[in-house]
Design a protein around this motif. Structure first.
Motif, PDB file in Angstrom:
ATOM      1  N   PRO A   9       0.847  -1.391  -0.139  1.00 50.95           N
ATOM      2  CA  PRO A   9      -0.701  -0.004   0.088  1.00 50.95           C
ATOM      3  C   PRO A   9       1.033   1.889  -0.399  1.00 50.95           C
ATOM      4  N   MET A  53     -12.302  -2.816   5.441  1.00 49.35           N
ATOM      5  CA  MET A  53     -11.156  -2.561   5.145  1.00 49.35           C
ATOM      6  C   MET A  53     -10.742  -1.318   5.775  1.00 49.35           C
ATOM      7  N   PHE A  86      -5.368  -6.008  -7.429  1.00 49.90           N
ATOM      8  CA  PHE A  86      -5.576  -7.408  -7.404  1.00 49.90           C
ATOM      9  C   PHE A  86      -4.562  -7.908  -8.647  1.00 49.90           C
ATOM     10  N   ARG A 123      -1.207  11.416   1.447  1.00 53.22           N
ATOM     11  CA  ARG A 123      -2.062  11.501   0.335  1.00 53.22           C
ATOM     12  C   ARG A 123      -3.014  11.650   0.634  1.00 53.22           C
ATOM     13  N   ARG A 167      -1.836  -2.498   7.823  1.00 44.97           N
ATOM     14  CA  ARG A 167      -1.247  -3.137   5.961  1.00 44.97           C
ATOM     15  C   ARG A 167      -0.760  -3.251   5.485  1.00 44.97           C
TER      16      ARG A 167
END
Ligand code: ADP
Ligand code: ADP
Ligand code: ADP
Length: 214
Positions: A9, A53, A86, A123, A167
């Motif tokens: 990530p 999530m 993915f 971000r 994560r």
């Protein structure tokens, strides 16, 4: 051209996906963007995915595999696509292979964990388009606004430092094995594998990508 973008990530997958989309005219399939769109729309899938999530965990393989199969079957994917986020687990990679989905290039962005944490703190995203900014490294023209639409940028719920660290741990445990998986696919002649140093500035990484894919 069928491309898989692999990396932690914050490694720069979404950012480089925007570059590649513009260059090759192939759609970006971002499972993260699809899930966030489902949450926003309040669908059953969205309701299921939201808590997982927000905790920084992975959504179940079954759900994700179903989503991606449906998306790849769409007309605009017939000449290629960019898979961003993915596959993220071995079962997801196996499902693609079993479905006969061929891949031309697998691109790994290698970025140090400390760099990731710093990137995620800055971000900002434009949810409707998937465009990604950084307050320091890739700022929008007008603070807090998307360049193309002028709409508001947001901070993702799962980008707080504590969740980012979780994560990252999940990445190392569940996604990193795909490095060996696709390296082996490349050795077998099934795709090309490119490992890029993703610690460098955005345009340096884009330039190398362009060279590798040409
Ligand atoms: P990033 O761009 O920071 O890598 P994503 O937007 O790809 O994050 O994903 C955000 C979250 O969506 C993940 O933490 C996970 O909960 C879920 N998610 C996205 N793609 C997948 C996937 N392929 N498998 C399982 N969960 C996924
Ligand atoms: P519409 O066809 O109504 O204009 P979109 O083109 O926005 O809808 O989206 C079509 C489908 O693609 C939706 O299921 C949406 O969840 C999904 N989608 C939207 N953005 C992305 C993205 N960046 N990557 C992958 N799928 C996306
Ligand atoms: P991913 O999709 O892999 O989660 P993003 O493309 O969303 O990663 O990038 C994460 C953050 O880091 C964003 O704020 C983005 O603007 C910034 N970023 C991406 N690539 C670079 C880079 N090469 N150098 C500095 N910042 C970057």
């Amino acid at each position: 051209m069928r491309i898989i973008l692999l990396g932690a990530p914050g490694a720069g997958k979404g950012t480089q996906a925007q570059f590649l989309m513009g260059k090759y005219g192939i759609p970006q399939i971002s499972t993260g963007d699809m899930l966030r769109a489902a949450i926003k729309a309040g669908t059953e899938l969205g309701l299921k995915a939201k808590q997982v999530m927000d905790e920084g965990k992975l959504v179940s393989d079954d759900i994700i595999i179903g989503l991606v199969k449906e998306r790849i079957a769409m007309d605009d994917c017939k000449d290629g696509f960019l898979l961003d986020g993915f596959p993220r687990t071995i079962p997801q990679a196996d499902a693609m292979k079993e479905a006969g989905v061929k891949v031309d290039h697998c691109i790994e962005f290698d970025v140090a964990d400390d760099v990731i944490v710093e990137r995620m703190g800055g971000r900002r995203v434009h949810p409707a388009s998937g465009r990604v900014y950084h307050v320091v490294y890739n700022p929008p023209k007008v603070e807090g606004k998307d360049d193309a639409t002028g709409e508001d940028l947001i901070v993702r719920e799962d980008d707080k430092e504590e969740t980012v660290r979780k994560r990252l741990a999940i990445y190392h445990e569940q996604t990193k094995p795909l490095v060996n998986y696709y390296s082996a696919e490349a050795d077998a002649g099934n795709c090309e594998y490119h490992k890029l140093d993703g610690n460098r500035p955005v345009d340096v990484v884009s330039a190398e990508l362009e060279e590798r894919l040409s």
